[in-house]
Write an enzyme that holds these catalytic residues in place. Sequence first.
Site, PDB file in Angstrom:
ATOM      1  N   LYS A 102       0.879  -1.244  -0.016  1.00 31.23           N
ATOM      2  CA  LYS A 102      -0.571  -0.164   0.388  1.00 31.23           C
ATOM      3  C   LYS A 102       1.183   1.034   0.230  1.00 31.23           C
ATOM      4  O   LYS A 102       0.698   2.206  -0.508  1.00 31.23           O
ATOM      5  CB  LYS A 102      -0.942  -0.204   0.891  1.00 31.23           C
ATOM      6  CG  LYS A 102      -2.036  -1.165   1.130  1.00 31.23           C
ATOM      7  CD  LYS A 102      -3.112  -0.905   2.336  1.00 31.23           C
ATOM      8  CE  LYS A 102      -2.726  -1.704   3.306  1.00 31.23           C
ATOM      9  NZ  LYS A 102      -1.537  -3.053   3.543  1.00 31.23           N
ATOM     10  N   THR A 103       1.919   1.100   1.028  1.00 30.48           N
ATOM     11  CA  THR A 103       2.532   2.545   1.013  1.00 30.48           C
ATOM     12  C   THR A 103       3.769   2.694  -0.387  1.00 30.48           C
ATOM     13  O   THR A 103       3.640   3.538  -1.063  1.00 30.48           O
ATOM     14  CB  THR A 103       3.829   2.190   2.267  1.00 30.48           C
ATOM     15  OG1 THR A 103       3.468   2.329   3.046  1.00 30.48           O
ATOM     16  CG2 THR A 103       4.884   3.997   2.220  1.00 30.48           C
ATOM     17  N   ASP A 137      -1.920   6.347   6.337  1.00 36.98           N
ATOM     18  CA  ASP A 137      -1.918   5.328   7.203  1.00 36.98           C
ATOM     19  C   ASP A 137      -2.217   4.908   7.800  1.00 36.98           C
ATOM     20  O   ASP A 137      -2.479   5.298   9.183  1.00 36.98           O
ATOM     21  CB  ASP A 137       0.198   4.704   7.177  1.00 36.98           C
ATOM     22  CG  ASP A 137       0.212   3.606   6.735  1.00 36.98           C
ATOM     23  OD1 ASP A 137      -0.644   2.933   6.049  1.00 36.98           O
ATOM     24  OD2 ASP A 137       1.551   3.075   7.048  1.00 36.98           O
ATOM     25  N   THR A 147      -5.587  -1.431   7.457  1.00 37.03           N
ATOM     26  CA  THR A 147      -5.755  -3.181   7.012  1.00 37.03           C
ATOM     27  C   THR A 147      -7.342  -3.193   7.955  1.00 37.03           C
ATOM     28  O   THR A 147      -7.972  -4.640   7.642  1.00 37.03           O
ATOM     29  CB  THR A 147      -4.872  -3.817   8.340  1.00 37.03           C
ATOM     30  OG1 THR A 147      -5.127  -2.266   9.353  1.00 37.03           O
ATOM     31  CG2 THR A 147      -3.394  -3.209   8.045  1.00 37.03           C
ATOM     32  N   ARG A 164       6.277  -7.915   1.475  1.00 32.92           N
ATOM     33  CA  ARG A 164       7.170  -7.994   2.626  1.00 32.92           C
ATOM     34  C   ARG A 164       8.087  -8.439   3.272  1.00 32.92           C
ATOM     35  O   ARG A 164       9.152  -9.388   4.381  1.00 32.92           O
ATOM     36  CB  ARG A 164       6.771  -7.269   3.716  1.00 32.92           C
ATOM     37  CG  ARG A 164       7.532  -6.049   5.194  1.00 32.92           C
ATOM     38  CD  ARG A 164       6.442  -5.573   5.853  1.00 32.92           C
ATOM     39  NE  ARG A 164       7.007  -4.336   5.757  1.00 32.92           N
ATOM     40  CZ  ARG A 164       4.836  -3.502   5.821  1.00 32.92           C
ATOM     41  NH1 ARG A 164       4.597  -4.805   6.633  1.00 32.92           N
ATOM     42  NH2 ARG A 164       5.014  -2.509   4.979  1.00 32.92           N
TER      43      ARG A 164
HETATM   44  N1  LIG Z   1       4.252  -4.827  -6.062  1.00 35.05           N
HETATM   45  C1  LIG Z   1       5.757  -4.945  -5.436  1.00 35.05           C
HETATM   46  N2  LIG Z   1       6.431  -5.731  -6.760  1.00 35.05           N
HETATM   47  C2  LIG Z   1       7.066  -5.765  -5.378  1.00 35.05           C
HETATM   48  N3  LIG Z   1       7.389  -5.210  -4.364  1.00 35.05           N
HETATM   49  C3  LIG Z   1       6.715  -5.050  -3.365  1.00 35.05           C
HETATM   50  C4  LIG Z   1       5.194  -4.895  -4.390  1.00 35.05           C
HETATM   51  N4  LIG Z   1       4.448  -4.420  -3.123  1.00 35.05           N
HETATM   52  C5  LIG Z   1       5.499  -4.879  -2.033  1.00 35.05           C
HETATM   53  N5  LIG Z   1       6.793  -4.552  -1.865  1.00 35.05           N
HETATM   54  C6  LIG Z   1       7.624  -5.071  -1.060  1.00 35.05           C
HETATM   55  O1  LIG Z   1       7.538  -5.180  -0.034  1.00 35.05           O
HETATM   56  C7  LIG Z   1       7.672  -3.889   0.727  1.00 35.05           C
HETATM   57  C8  LIG Z   1       6.110  -3.694   1.684  1.00 35.05           C
HETATM   58  O2  LIG Z   1       5.634  -3.211   1.052  1.00 35.05           O
HETATM   59  P1  LIG Z   1       4.418  -1.512   1.781  1.00 35.05           P
HETATM   60  O3  LIG Z   1       3.947  -0.859   1.020  1.00 35.05           O
HETATM   61  O4  LIG Z   1       5.372  -0.972   2.370  1.00 35.05           O
HETATM   62  O5  LIG Z   1       3.343  -2.195   2.298  1.00 35.05           O
HETATM   63  P2  LIG Z   1       2.057  -1.799   3.373  1.00 35.05           P
HETATM   64  O6  LIG Z   1       2.583  -0.656   2.736  1.00 35.05           O
HETATM   65  O7  LIG Z   1       0.945  -2.754   2.515  1.00 35.05           O
HETATM   66  O8  LIG Z   1       2.220  -2.570   4.645  1.00 35.05           O
HETATM   67  C9  LIG Z   1       7.652  -2.861  -0.166  1.00 35.05           C
HETATM   68  O9  LIG Z   1       9.563  -2.221   1.059  1.00 35.05           O
HETATM   69  C10 LIG Z   1       8.048  -3.383  -0.833  1.00 35.05           C
HETATM   70  O10 LIG Z   1       9.410  -3.416  -1.295  1.00 35.05           O
HETATM   71 MG   LIG Z   2       2.531   0.641   4.995  1.00 37.38          MG
END
Ligand SMILES: Nc1ncnc2c1ncn2[C@@H]1O[C@H](COP(=O)(O)OP(=O)(O)O)[C@@H](O)[C@H]1O
Ligand SMILES: [Mg+2]
Length: 400
Positions: free
Chosen positions: A126-127, A171, A220, A279
């Site tokens: 998401k981030t 977030d 979430t 992640r």
């Molecule tokens: N579609 C994707 N392709 C490659 N790496 C990804 C992808 N989505 C997430 N990641 C990896 O996973 C990690 C976590 O993603 P993040 O955006 O922080 O998740 P969320 O915000 O949903 O908790 C990031 O550091 C990134 O390296």
């Molecule tokens: Mg995040």
Amino acid sequence: MAIISSKSSSQPKPSAAPTAESPKSAGAVGQPPDDASSQQQPSASPSPIQPQNASEPPSASTKLLEADAQGDEKERQEERLRPQRLADYIGQKSLKEVLGIAIQAAQGRGEPLDHLLLYGPPGLGKTTMSLILAAEMGVSCKITSAPALERPRDIVGLLVNLQAGDVLFIDEIHRLPRVTEEILYPAMEDFRIDVTIGKGQSARTRSVGLQRFTLVGATTKVGALTSPLRDRFGLIQRLRFYELDELTAIILRTAEILSTKVTQDGAEEIGRRARGTPRIANRLLKRVRDFVQVKKLGEINQAIAAEALELFNVDPVGLDWTDRRMLTMMIENFGGGPVGLDTLAAATGEDAQTIEEVYEPYLLQIGYLQRTPRGRIAAPAAWQHLGYDAPDSQLSLLNS
Ligand SMILES: Nc1ncnc2c1ncn2[C@@H]1O[C@H](COP(=O)(O)OP(=O)(O)O)[C@@H](O)[C@H]1O
Ligand SMILES: [Mg+2]
């Protein structure tokens, strides 16, 4: 339980999500909650009347680095692994399609993107997607987190400093304090905020215009959003768990960035144990990399990956100690369920919210767990995986 760390849980951690703008004030804890009085002194926050737009906006990635300077090494590492553009974002095909169209359309009209709500379990991207959107739109992305927006002035300060088209990423948006949420309504809808100037009897409310911006909210727990807030998002998108081939591609990409050698089947083995989550995939790869380095093993192949992850207590389908403890307890003490969430929490020592938002989604996804009105049930697949014979009564419970 180091593998699924608390970083991916959603407990309030003010210091974990500093805003790029004012990390100290936004992350402050223990201060008395500020009410409207903070709005009566506009000088306390950047002047709402004259937004300071003079200097060149730092790019999304510079801002991240700044924010990270206060973060730990792990966070910095994670930033390095984030894909930067839509084309590098692996998987989530339909999400990319929808957003690709939204980006093109907005650019064609010369407008900012519609407000976007992204929801799904932690670690699915998401981030990352929010940063990519800003990059694709050629604007900067200000990152903050709901628990850091305790006082009205926190959100006001961010909003008035946005430049035209900027992305504001919030977030854990389901945790916004009510006052903050109410400031956001007119900001999202009409790009203005209402600030109170002066004190006591002479206090006046004044409407302050904002630049047109895009709010990207991540959560979430989409069900926990109030409907007035949810209704103000033009796009609401769910992120889904990743398929094995997508996780494998993510692991190969990360290995390349980390200059680690891994074979195709080695990457697949890690992917199978990554709970459909990028992640976690990246985290497991790093653990295996440590293992290989210490044991002087060279390239990561399937056998090495399996051996290393066994050592770290990650089983062949990615369950860790907490998952197995939860399921075993359901089976041994409750005949498979139904079991209430609080009982699960007590048995594992995790809080109910972490179980609900971090552990359960994947167990539901792979069909090991079922949610019923009477509680959680361990499905036959879970019995089997843990080496038990599922009783017939369990099957009939699921069909009832
Ligand atoms: N579609 C994707 N392709 C490659 N790496 C990804 C992808 N989505 C997430 N990641 C990896 O996973 C990690 C976590 O993603 P993040 O955006 O922080 O998740 P969320 O915000 O949903 O908790 C990031 O550091 C990134 O390296
Ligand atoms: Mg995040």
